[in-house]
Design a protein around this motif. Structure first.
Motif, mmCIF file in Angstrom:
data_model
loop_
_atom_site.group_PDB
_atom_site.id
_atom_site.type_symbol
_atom_site.label_atom_id
_atom_site.label_comp_id
_atom_site.label_asym_id
_atom_site.label_seq_id
_atom_site.Cartn_x
_atom_site.Cartn_y
_atom_site.Cartn_z
ATOM 1 N N VAL A 104 41.113 33.820 39.689
ATOM 2 C CA VAL A 104 42.288 33.362 38.927
ATOM 3 C C VAL A 104 43.051 34.549 38.351
ATOM 4 O O VAL A 104 44.278 34.626 38.477
ATOM 5 N N MET A 105 42.340 35.496 37.760
ATOM 6 C CA MET A 105 43.023 36.648 37.167
ATOM 7 C C MET A 105 43.686 37.507 38.250
ATOM 8 O O MET A 105 44.804 37.987 38.072
ATOM 9 N N GLY A 106 43.015 37.682 39.371
ATOM 10 C CA GLY A 106 43.619 38.415 40.483
ATOM 11 C C GLY A 106 44.858 37.707 40.999
ATOM 12 O O GLY A 106 45.886 38.336 41.283
ATOM 13 N N ALA A 107 44.774 36.390 41.108
ATOM 14 C CA ALA A 107 45.899 35.592 41.605
ATOM 15 C C ALA A 107 47.107 35.684 40.672
ATOM 16 O O ALA A 107 48.247 35.811 41.132
ATOM 17 N N VAL A 108 46.869 35.614 39.384
ATOM 18 C CA VAL A 108 47.965 35.694 38.417
ATOM 19 C C VAL A 108 48.680 37.043 38.545
ATOM 20 O O VAL A 108 49.916 37.108 38.564
ATOM 21 N N PHE A 109 47.902 38.115 38.671
ATOM 22 C CA PHE A 109 48.536 39.427 38.831
ATOM 23 C C PHE A 109 49.331 39.496 40.129
ATOM 24 O O PHE A 109 50.457 40.004 40.150
#
Length: 160
Positions: A104-109
């Protein structure tokens, strides 16, 4: 087999898999010179299995190379930064918290990075198209990576 040699071999295989998933398994998005691909699944799988640094290297180099091979060289430097950082973030948060938090954090970035790049290259009208395509791409990539990780983690991790 020597641990570092085995790791190097796996990284080479994952780099090749990323290029195939990005170049071969891709679909052009009309307007704005964009394309959908399955490369995210490889970046996230590497992040979950091997961590932040391998995911950053594979994400940056493999994805930028894919842009060049696919005929989008103007995106290669942007992709190098965004996908490398995405891989690092995914690997870092997966280890610090859990696999889902990592993707999720990778996707948001990734989504934020490409939205800003699309705005700069094509204007504000490109942002909704970019975000919609990226949301679909990271969602499919996350599902594939999380399912594969669950099934393959013992095989891929046991000798590392």
């Amino acid at each position: 087999m020597n641990k570092s040699i085995k790791m190097l071999a796996f990284m080479g295989l994952f780099m090749a898999l990323l290029v195939v998933a990005t170049v071969v398994v891709s679909f052009p998005v009309p307007t704005f010179n964009l394309y959908f691909n399955l490369g995210e699944s490889v970046i996230y799988l590497v992040a979950l299995v091997y961590g932040a640094i391998p995911a950053a290297v594979i994400g940056s180099v493999g994805s930028a190379l894919s842009d060049i091979l696919k005929g989008y060289p103007m995106w290669a430097p942007i992709t190098f930064f965004i996908k490398g950082t995405e891989g690092f973030i995914a690997g870092y948060f997966a280890r610090r918290f859990n696999p889902f938090a990592g993707v999720v954090m990778g996707a948001v970035f990734m989504m934020a990075g490409y939205a800003m790049a699309a705005w700069k290259l094509y204007g504000p009208g490109a942002v909704p198209v970019e975000l919609a395509g990226d949301f679909f791409q990271v969602s499919v990539g996350a599902i594939i990576a999380l399912l594969l990780y669950k099934r393959m983690k013992n095989f891929l991790i046991k000798d590392n």
